[in-house]
Design a protein around this motif. Structure first.
Motif, PDB file in Angstrom:
ATOM      1  N   VAL A   1      32.751  38.881  31.698  1.00 44.03           N
ATOM      2  CA  VAL A   1      33.678  38.092  32.508  1.00 44.03           C
ATOM      3  C   VAL A   1      33.573  38.459  33.985  1.00 44.03           C
ATOM      4  O   VAL A   1      33.684  37.598  34.864  1.00 44.03           O
ATOM      5  CB  VAL A   1      35.127  38.299  32.013  1.00 44.03           C
ATOM      6  N   ILE A   2      33.348  39.737  34.268  1.00 43.74           N
ATOM      7  CA  ILE A   2      33.356  40.242  35.642  1.00 43.74           C
ATOM      8  C   ILE A   2      31.959  40.660  36.071  1.00 43.74           C
ATOM      9  O   ILE A   2      31.277  41.410  35.369  1.00 43.74           O
ATOM     10  CB  ILE A   2      34.334  41.431  35.771  1.00 43.74           C
ATOM     11  N   GLU A   3      31.552  40.168  37.231  1.00 37.19           N
ATOM     12  CA  GLU A   3      30.245  40.496  37.805  1.00 37.19           C
ATOM     13  C   GLU A   3      30.455  41.082  39.195  1.00 37.19           C
ATOM     14  O   GLU A   3      31.122  40.479  40.044  1.00 37.19           O
ATOM     15  CB  GLU A   3      29.381  39.235  37.910  1.00 37.19           C
TER      16      GLU A   3
ATOM     17  N   ILE B   1      44.760  40.843  42.745  1.00 34.93           N
ATOM     18  CA  ILE B   1      45.522  42.088  42.630  1.00 34.93           C
ATOM     19  C   ILE B   1      44.688  43.147  41.927  1.00 34.93           C
ATOM     20  O   ILE B   1      44.652  44.313  42.338  1.00 34.93           O
ATOM     21  CB  ILE B   1      46.837  41.847  41.870  1.00 34.93           C
ATOM     22  N   ALA B   2      44.005  42.743  40.843  1.00 33.46           N
ATOM     23  CA  ALA B   2      43.187  43.695  40.092  1.00 33.46           C
ATOM     24  C   ALA B   2      42.075  44.282  40.958  1.00 33.46           C
ATOM     25  O   ALA B   2      41.802  45.484  40.907  1.00 33.46           O
ATOM     26  CB  ALA B   2      42.597  43.007  38.863  1.00 33.46           C
ATOM     27  N   LYS B   3      41.421  43.444  41.754  1.00 34.09           N
ATOM     28  CA  LYS B   3      40.396  43.940  42.670  1.00 34.09           C
ATOM     29  C   LYS B   3      40.978  45.006  43.597  1.00 34.09           C
ATOM     30  O   LYS B   3      40.387  46.076  43.810  1.00 34.09           O
ATOM     31  CB  LYS B   3      39.834  42.794  43.513  1.00 34.09           C
ATOM     32  N   THR B   4      42.148  44.685  44.150  1.00 34.17           N
ATOM     33  CA  THR B   4      42.788  45.588  45.111  1.00 34.17           C
ATOM     34  C   THR B   4      43.175  46.909  44.465  1.00 34.17           C
ATOM     35  O   THR B   4      42.864  47.992  44.982  1.00 34.17           O
ATOM     36  CB  THR B   4      44.036  44.911  45.707  1.00 34.17           C
ATOM     37  N   VAL B   5      43.857  46.846  43.317  1.00 32.52           N
ATOM     38  CA  VAL B   5      44.325  48.056  42.645  1.00 32.52           C
ATOM     39  C   VAL B   5      43.140  48.925  42.217  1.00 32.52           C
ATOM     40  O   VAL B   5      43.149  50.153  42.403  1.00 32.52           O
ATOM     41  CB  VAL B   5      45.203  47.698  41.432  1.00 32.52           C
TER      42      VAL B   5
ATOM     43  N   PHE C   1      41.567  43.653  33.763  1.00 30.38           N
ATOM     44  CA  PHE C   1      40.660  43.413  34.890  1.00 30.38           C
ATOM     45  C   PHE C   1      40.478  44.695  35.704  1.00 30.38           C
ATOM     46  O   PHE C   1      39.365  45.048  36.100  1.00 30.38           O
ATOM     47  CB  PHE C   1      41.214  42.321  35.805  1.00 30.38           C
ATOM     48  N   VAL C   2      41.573  45.384  35.985  1.00 31.39           N
ATOM     49  CA  VAL C   2      41.511  46.633  36.758  1.00 31.39           C
ATOM     50  C   VAL C   2      40.583  47.636  36.078  1.00 31.39           C
ATOM     51  O   VAL C   2      39.701  48.234  36.711  1.00 31.39           O
ATOM     52  CB  VAL C   2      42.912  47.250  36.933  1.00 31.39           C
ATOM     53  N   LEU C   3      40.767  47.804  34.770  1.00 35.57           N
ATOM     54  CA  LEU C   3      39.980  48.802  34.046  1.00 35.57           C
ATOM     55  C   LEU C   3      38.494  48.456  34.049  1.00 35.57           C
ATOM     56  O   LEU C   3      37.640  49.335  34.205  1.00 35.57           O
ATOM     57  CB  LEU C   3      40.490  48.933  32.617  1.00 35.57           C
ATOM     58  N   GLU C   4      38.164  47.172  33.875  1.00 31.41           N
ATOM     59  CA  GLU C   4      36.752  46.791  33.847  1.00 31.41           C
ATOM     60  C   GLU C   4      36.097  46.981  35.219  1.00 31.41           C
ATOM     61  O   GLU C   4      34.952  47.459  35.312  1.00 31.41           O
ATOM     62  CB  GLU C   4      36.592  45.345  33.401  1.00 31.41           C
ATOM     63  N   ILE C   5      36.806  46.644  36.292  1.00 33.97           N
ATOM     64  CA  ILE C   5      36.245  46.841  37.638  1.00 33.97           C
ATOM     65  C   ILE C   5      35.988  48.325  37.880  1.00 33.97           C
ATOM     66  O   ILE C   5      34.908  48.721  38.354  1.00 33.97           O
ATOM     67  CB  ILE C   5      37.196  46.268  38.707  1.00 33.97           C
TER      68      ILE C   5
END
Length: 332
Positions: free
Chosen positions: A46-48, A115-119, A245-249
């Motif tokens: 999902v995240i690249e 928000i997830a990117k930021t956190v 999302f936070v954890l995957e980033i």
């Protein structure tokens, strides 16, 4: 031979009756939504991240499928213990049409990604700046305590004197505000700044939380990031994937696998301060996670009891903020 022919005739008659019933039911559209477990998505797909990131593939976001019922699916919902039927007003606010609701939920998904990117990046030591114009009022609920105080198209810029940029941030702030106490909102209306005071009330669906009864969306809020992070979430809406999302980033931008080889699923909205907030459909999500083979399911503290009701062998872990999640992962 006669008995055999009679039996075949009865079987054919039964099939004909069933076929007619199914045909008739398919033409009926009851005013309900069918809600059931969705398919968990592996977050590494999902995240690249445009960087020398690495993908471990052990973290999953969970979803709920919501679809308008036909007569057949309504019957299915009545008979299936893993599905629920909700009246339309329980899914889509009466003040909004389907398209407005979808737009709002897509905006909340975009907010949760930002928000997830930021956190995640702040937890990895980056300082992040933002751009944004505030929070737009889309509609007021019929029982809103802000009725005759706020209006459609107002832009909320501060709450109790503090700047606020995100719809999800305001939702979390209000939910955790004492019920019956006032909040002061700074708004822009017709290019003029005004102060409005609203007394919160108990949320009709979650009586332990405060409520303003205002449907809102973020206006042009975006973090300024040192790395490009892209999402492919398809038609999924809402804020509930924020925690995962936070954890995957973080997982892609660190050398070690945060999951330590375990399959971990979860749900929870995320605030800019790293708080994890309650979401809907948790019973369905934990069942989907267990079917996926997940060992652990991360869930907001306020959703813990509901998650336990849906769990069989999976371990449900309640969390209130991203620090608690990190502590749990380090303990594995």
């Amino acid at each position: 031979m006669t008995n055999s022919k009679s039996l075949i005739a009865r079987i054919l008659q039964t099939f004909a009756v069933v076929a007619v019933l199914i045909l008739l039911l398919s033409q009926v559209t009851p005013d309900y939504y069918l809600v059931q477990p969705g398919t968990p998505l592996e977050l590494s797909e999902v995240i690249e991240i445009d960087n020398d990131s690495q993908k471990f593939g052990n973290l999953f976001l969970t979803t709920v499928n919501q679809s308008r019922t036909s007569g057949v699916s309504f019957l299915y919902g009545l008979l299936n213990p893993n599905a629920e039927l909700h009246e339309i007003e329980e899914v889509i606010p009466p003040e909004m049409d389907v398209e407005e609701y979808r737009e709002m939920m897509q905006q909340r998904m975009t907010d949760s990604q930002n928000i997830a990117k930021t956190v995640a990046l702040e937890n990895l030591g980056h300082e992040i700046e933002f751009t944004g114009e505030g929070i737009k009022v889309l509609e007021l609920a019929e029982d809103s305590p802000a009725e005759n105080i706020l209006k459609k198209d107002d832009i909320i810029t501060k709450v109790n004197g503090e700047p606020i940029y995100l719809a999800e941030e305001l939702v979390g702030y209000i939910e955790n505000h004492p019920i019956g106490e006032t909040v002061e909102l700074t708004i822009e209306r017709n290019n003029q700044e005004e102060l409005k005071t609203v007394e919160t009330k108990a949320h009709p669906d979650n009586p332990d939380n405060s409520y303003l009864g205002v449907f809102i969306k973020t206006v042009k809020w975006e973090p300024i990031l040192p790395v490009d992070i892209n999402f492919e979430t398809g038609g999924i809406g809402g804020p509930s994937a924020g925690l995962m999302f936070v954890l995957e980033i973080m997982n892609q931008l660190t050398e070690e696998d945060l999951s330590q080889g375990r399959v971990i699923a979860g749900t929870g909205a995320i605030d800019l301060d790293g708080s994890v907030n309650a979401v809907g459909g948790v019973r369905h999500k934990v069942r989907a996670a267990e079917a996926q083979g997940a060992t652990y399911f991360l869930v907001p503290e306020n959703n813990y009891e509901e998650a336990q009701q849906g769990a069989e062998d999976i371990k449900v872990v309640k969390v209130t903020n991203i620090e608690e999640v990190q502590d749990f992962l380090e303990s594995l």
